[in-house]
Design a protein around this motif. Structure first.
Motif, PDB file in Angstrom:
ATOM      1  N   SER A 112      -1.407  65.845  34.166  1.00  0.00           N
ATOM      2  CA  SER A 112      -2.438  65.870  35.200  1.00  0.00           C
ATOM      3  C   SER A 112      -2.748  67.277  35.678  1.00  0.00           C
ATOM      4  O   SER A 112      -1.938  68.207  35.540  1.00  0.00           O
ATOM      5  N   SER A 118      -3.531  68.764  39.382  1.00  0.00           N
ATOM      6  CA  SER A 118      -3.223  68.241  40.711  1.00  0.00           C
ATOM      7  C   SER A 118      -3.520  69.242  41.815  1.00  0.00           C
ATOM      8  O   SER A 118      -3.360  70.454  41.632  1.00  0.00           O
ATOM      9  N   ASN A 173      -3.918  63.760  42.312  1.00  0.00           N
ATOM     10  CA  ASN A 173      -3.639  63.937  40.886  1.00  0.00           C
ATOM     11  C   ASN A 173      -4.765  63.388  40.026  1.00  0.00           C
ATOM     12  O   ASN A 173      -5.197  62.252  40.228  1.00  0.00           O
ATOM     13  N   TYR A 180      -5.127  62.430  36.402  1.00  0.00           N
ATOM     14  CA  TYR A 180      -4.365  62.219  35.175  1.00  0.00           C
ATOM     15  C   TYR A 180      -5.287  62.222  33.960  1.00  0.00           C
ATOM     16  O   TYR A 180      -6.341  61.584  33.961  1.00  0.00           O
TER      17      TYR A 180
END
Length: 262
Positions: A160, A162, A244, A246
């Motif tokens: 990810s 973030s 996050n 992903y």
């Protein structure tokens, strides 16, 4: 006196040359066949380690090694709170997929232990309307925002891009997020005696932000699974938060609910 019947235990077959197949390898193949045949269908739970040991006549160590290999193939997911869940009837070919189960705070603690944050930039911001609404905090509240990668500990797989938000009182934590560092959960507790007692989570599908595309060198307009988590103390004060994004095809989220006994 009547004798109690005992279930027959399966034993590993002998291979050519009169050599036994390692017990964990035999159990791994047996469980794989059982899953593929539908004995343990997708979405169901495998028996417990103790039950598998009794059923197949092996030790818990053997069960753990065999199920670990199934987990590496993406066929099962093991969780302290929900048990072992069957994810797929066949091995997942893309071994870069990270499968996570969030059924409790303990599961989330396990997840933070399996991943690492690698910040590459930071800034002090004031929460605008979108951020304030997203993080459930007052408008214009000051925050330290880190731009970071999230990687798996075991193989450095990027999963990810973030944003990590920290209460400015804990801004020194950014200097601890290097190398094989403890999770933010642990650092808040050990460095500041702060304990997370409530977590707010939101999940949505979106496009990867432009900064994430650049940082991760992804194709334009790629999709992401966005999971925002906000961590509060017992007085409902924000301690930290993570937003996050992903990477598509690199992350799978599984949640299992079970009705409690009435």
């Amino acid at each position: 006196m009547q004798q109690k019947s005992v279930p027959l235990k399966k034993s590993p077959p002998r291979e050519s040359g009169n050599k036994r197949m390692p017990r964990y390898a035999w159990l791994h193949q047996t469980l794989l066949t059982d899953i593929e045949s539908g004995k343990y269908p997708v979405g169901s739970h495998l028996p417990t380690e103790e039950q598998l040991g009794t059923l197949y006549g092996v030790s818990r160590h053997t069960v753990r090694e065999a199920t670990r290999r199934l987990a590496e193939k993406g066929m099962i997911t093991r969780s302290p709170s929900t048990g072992t869940v069957v994810n797929s009837a066949t091995p997942i070919q893309n071994q870069s997929v990270y499968v996570s189960t969030f059924g409790s705070m303990n599961d989330l603690m396990l997840y933070t232990a399996q991943t690492r944050i690698e910040p590459f930039a930071h800034e002090i911001i004031q929460a605008d309307q979108d951020i304030a609404q997203q993080l459930l905090i007052p408008l214009n509240e000051k925050l330290l925002r880190l731009h970071a990668y999230r990687k798996l500990v075991k193989n450095d797989l990027l999963i990810s891009y973030s944003h990590i938000y920290l209460n400015p009182a804990f801004k020194s934590l950014k200097n601890r997020l290097k190398g094989n560092h403890p999770s933010i959960f642990e650092l808040l507790k050990t460095e500041f005696n702060q304990e997370i007692v409530k977590i707010h989570q939101e999940v949505e599908a979106c496009h990867m932000p432009h900064q994430g595309i650049q940082a991760l060198q992804l194709k334009p307009d790629c999709l992401a699974l966005r999971i925002t988590r906000v961590y509060f103390d017992k007085s409902n004060r924000l301690l930290a938060a993570s937003d996050n994004f992903y990477i598509e095809n690199n992350f799978r989220l599984i949640t299992t609910w079970q009705k409690e006994n009435e």
